[in-house]
Design an enzyme around this catalytic site. Structure first.
Site, mmCIF file in Angstrom:
data_model
loop_
_atom_site.group_PDB
_atom_site.id
_atom_site.type_symbol
_atom_site.label_atom_id
_atom_site.label_comp_id
_atom_site.label_asym_id
_atom_site.label_seq_id
_atom_site.Cartn_x
_atom_site.Cartn_y
_atom_site.Cartn_z
ATOM 1 C CG HIS A 16 -2.098 1.324 1.305
ATOM 2 N ND1 HIS A 16 -3.305 0.913 1.438
ATOM 3 C CD2 HIS A 16 -1.652 2.538 1.071
ATOM 4 C CE1 HIS A 16 -3.781 2.215 1.535
ATOM 5 N NE2 HIS A 16 -2.773 3.071 1.353
ATOM 6 C CG HIS A 18 -1.091 7.076 -1.188
ATOM 7 N ND1 HIS A 18 -2.045 7.199 -1.756
ATOM 8 C CD2 HIS A 18 -1.101 6.474 0.124
ATOM 9 C CE1 HIS A 18 -3.145 6.739 -0.870
ATOM 10 N NE2 HIS A 18 -2.617 5.924 0.102
ATOM 11 C CE LYS A 99 -8.055 2.248 -0.206
ATOM 12 N NZ LYS A 99 -6.677 2.843 0.060
ATOM 13 C CG HIS A 136 -9.550 4.833 3.752
ATOM 14 N ND1 HIS A 136 -8.698 5.277 3.876
ATOM 15 C CD2 HIS A 136 -10.496 5.386 4.714
ATOM 16 C CE1 HIS A 136 -8.544 6.259 4.833
ATOM 17 N NE2 HIS A 136 -9.542 6.296 5.435
ATOM 18 C CG HIS A 174 -4.823 2.481 6.045
ATOM 19 N ND1 HIS A 174 -5.768 2.298 6.427
ATOM 20 C CD2 HIS A 174 -4.684 3.041 4.706
ATOM 21 C CE1 HIS A 174 -6.698 3.045 5.039
ATOM 22 N NE2 HIS A 174 -5.772 3.459 4.407
ATOM 23 C CG ASP A 247 -1.528 5.084 4.072
ATOM 24 O OD1 ASP A 247 -1.612 5.292 2.863
ATOM 25 O OD2 ASP A 247 -2.209 5.571 5.127
HETATM 26 C C1 NCD Z 1 -3.425 9.541 1.717
HETATM 27 C C2 NCD Z 1 -2.934 10.312 0.953
HETATM 28 O O1 NCD Z 1 -2.185 11.262 1.337
HETATM 29 O O2 NCD Z 1 -3.023 10.002 -0.337
HETATM 30 N N1 NCD Z 1 -3.364 9.837 3.198
HETATM 31 C C3 NCD Z 1 -3.236 9.197 4.431
HETATM 32 O O3 NCD Z 1 -3.477 10.124 5.468
HETATM 33 N N2 NCD Z 1 -3.237 8.078 4.663
HETATM 34 C C4 NCD Z 1 -4.812 8.917 1.782
HETATM 35 C C5 NCD Z 1 -5.204 7.511 2.478
HETATM 36 O O4 NCD Z 1 -4.642 6.591 2.084
HETATM 37 O O5 NCD Z 1 -5.972 7.844 3.218
HETATM 38 ZN ZN ZN Z 2 -3.092 5.155 1.822
#
Ligand code: NCD
Ligand code: ZN
Length: 343
Positions: A16, A18, A99, A136, A174, A247
């Site tokens: 996971h 970003h 997702k 989520h 998460h 995450d």
């Molecule tokens: C994530 C993001 O910034 O893309 N932020 C986070 O706090 N984890 C989005 C998410 O996974 O909730």
């Molecule tokens: Zn995330």
């Protein structure tokens, strides 16, 4: 148990992450690729990655930013998702999962799902083709206390999804609560969870230590100590239901340090070292490999990686700022000393 000075494990994956896009992508992807062979890449770009074509294009940009790294792409589910697009994306080797963001639950979720009940036919199609659903798990009902939103999501939505679609592969992403651990434990082998390093290190006090601490803020928000301890037990238990998912969610310093700072912790630069600290503290270094390198591929039905990564016991201080393609980002553990370092 004596702590060894070196620890070699099979090369891990991040289930996971970003990675963003453009210059920031070019800046952050190498941090993930340095440690992980593959990663499940979140689709919450602007606009979100909802089609096979968009995922294919994004995959190419990621590989260009981190040659040799294997991004596993995800489809962003919306109220308008067509199951046919998911089926085709999986068949063409593009989508590894889809997702589910409840609409407006977190950063980049404005196009998420408003009515999960109406999404059931799409989820049923995913069950049929074995495409994992990544969730989520937070309700967006403003009447629900923010610290209860994960537990309430289980009652209002997740329990029903799992009951109605008993063959659907579900990753509860998460997780942050003892209730989530209990739910995953009580479910079948088709229900698993990722756990982030920040939720293993921080409880909600970290958000208010001597003042408000925007860099400790992510969603789902860190909970009470009792929950952190439950997550530590789960991650280090050796159970195949839990695997590594950072995450990592980079945001510019200016977007975090603001009157309305956004959610997300950038932990990609030292993620494995951060997890290693937890496993050492729990006297479970021998179980790090299962969590980081074995349980994820087993759940997704993918081969384990070839090759290894070695951690050495060596103190190093995490920098205050990491520049990612011209954007300054405060990393998780900024200014702290980590005890393990990738050799
Ligand atoms: C994530 C993001 O910034 O893309 N932020 C986070 O706090 N984890 C989005 C998410 O996974 O909730
Ligand atoms: Zn995330």
């Amino acid at each position: 148990m004596d702590t060894p000075a070196r620890l070699t494990i099979r090369r891990p994956d991040d289930w996971h992450v970003h990675l963003r896009d453009g210059a920031v992508l070019a800046g952050v992807a190498p941090h993930t690729a340095r440690q992980f062979a593959r990663a499940i890449v979140m689709p919450n770009l602007s606009p979100p990655v909802t089609t096979v074509a968009a995922a294919r294009g994004y995959r190419e940009r990621i590989v260009a930013a981190a040659p040799g790294f294997t991004p596993l792409m995800t489809a962003y589910l919306t109220d308008a998702t067509d199951a046919g697009e998911l089926v085709r994306g999986q068949a063409e080797g593009v989508f590894a999962a889809a997702k589910l963001y409840p609409a407006n639950a977190t950063t980049g979720s404005a196009h998420g799902v408003n009515d999960i009940a109406r999404l059931m036919p799409v989820l049923a199609a995913m069950e049929k083709i074995g495409l994992p659903l990544l969730i989520h798990g937070e309700v967006t009902d403003s009447a629900v206390d923010i610290f209860d939103r994960e537990a309430v999501f289980i009652e209002r939505h997740l329990a029903g999804i799992v009951r109605e679609l008993p063959g659907l592969k579900v990753v509860f992403e998460h997780i942050t609560t003892a209730q989530a651990v209990d739910f995953v434990e009580s479910a079948g082998a088709n229900v698993a969870a990722t756990i982030t390093p920040q939720h293993l290190h921080l409880n909600r006090n970290a958000l208010f230590e001597g003042g408000i601490r925007p860099h400790a803020y992510c969603l789902p928000v860190a909970k009470r100590e009792v929950h952190r301890l439950a997550l530590r037990r789960a991650a280090t238990s050796g159970s195949a239901k839990y695997f590594l998912g950072t995450d990592s969610a980079p945001h510019a310093v200016s977007a975090k340090e603001a009157a309305c700072g956004c959610a997300g912790i950038f932990n990609a630069a030292y993620a494995l070292e951060s997890y290693a600290a937890v496993f050492e503290e729990e006297d479970a270094l021998g179980r790090l490999e299962a969590f980081a390198s074995q349980n994820g591929p087993a759940f997704y039905g993918l081969p384990r990686n070839e090759g290894t990564v070695t951690l050495v016991r060596e103190d190093h201080v995490v920098p205050d700022i990491i520049e990612a393609g011209g954007t300054p980002i405060v990393p998780f553990h900024a200014g702290e000393t980590l005890r393990w370092k990738i050799a």
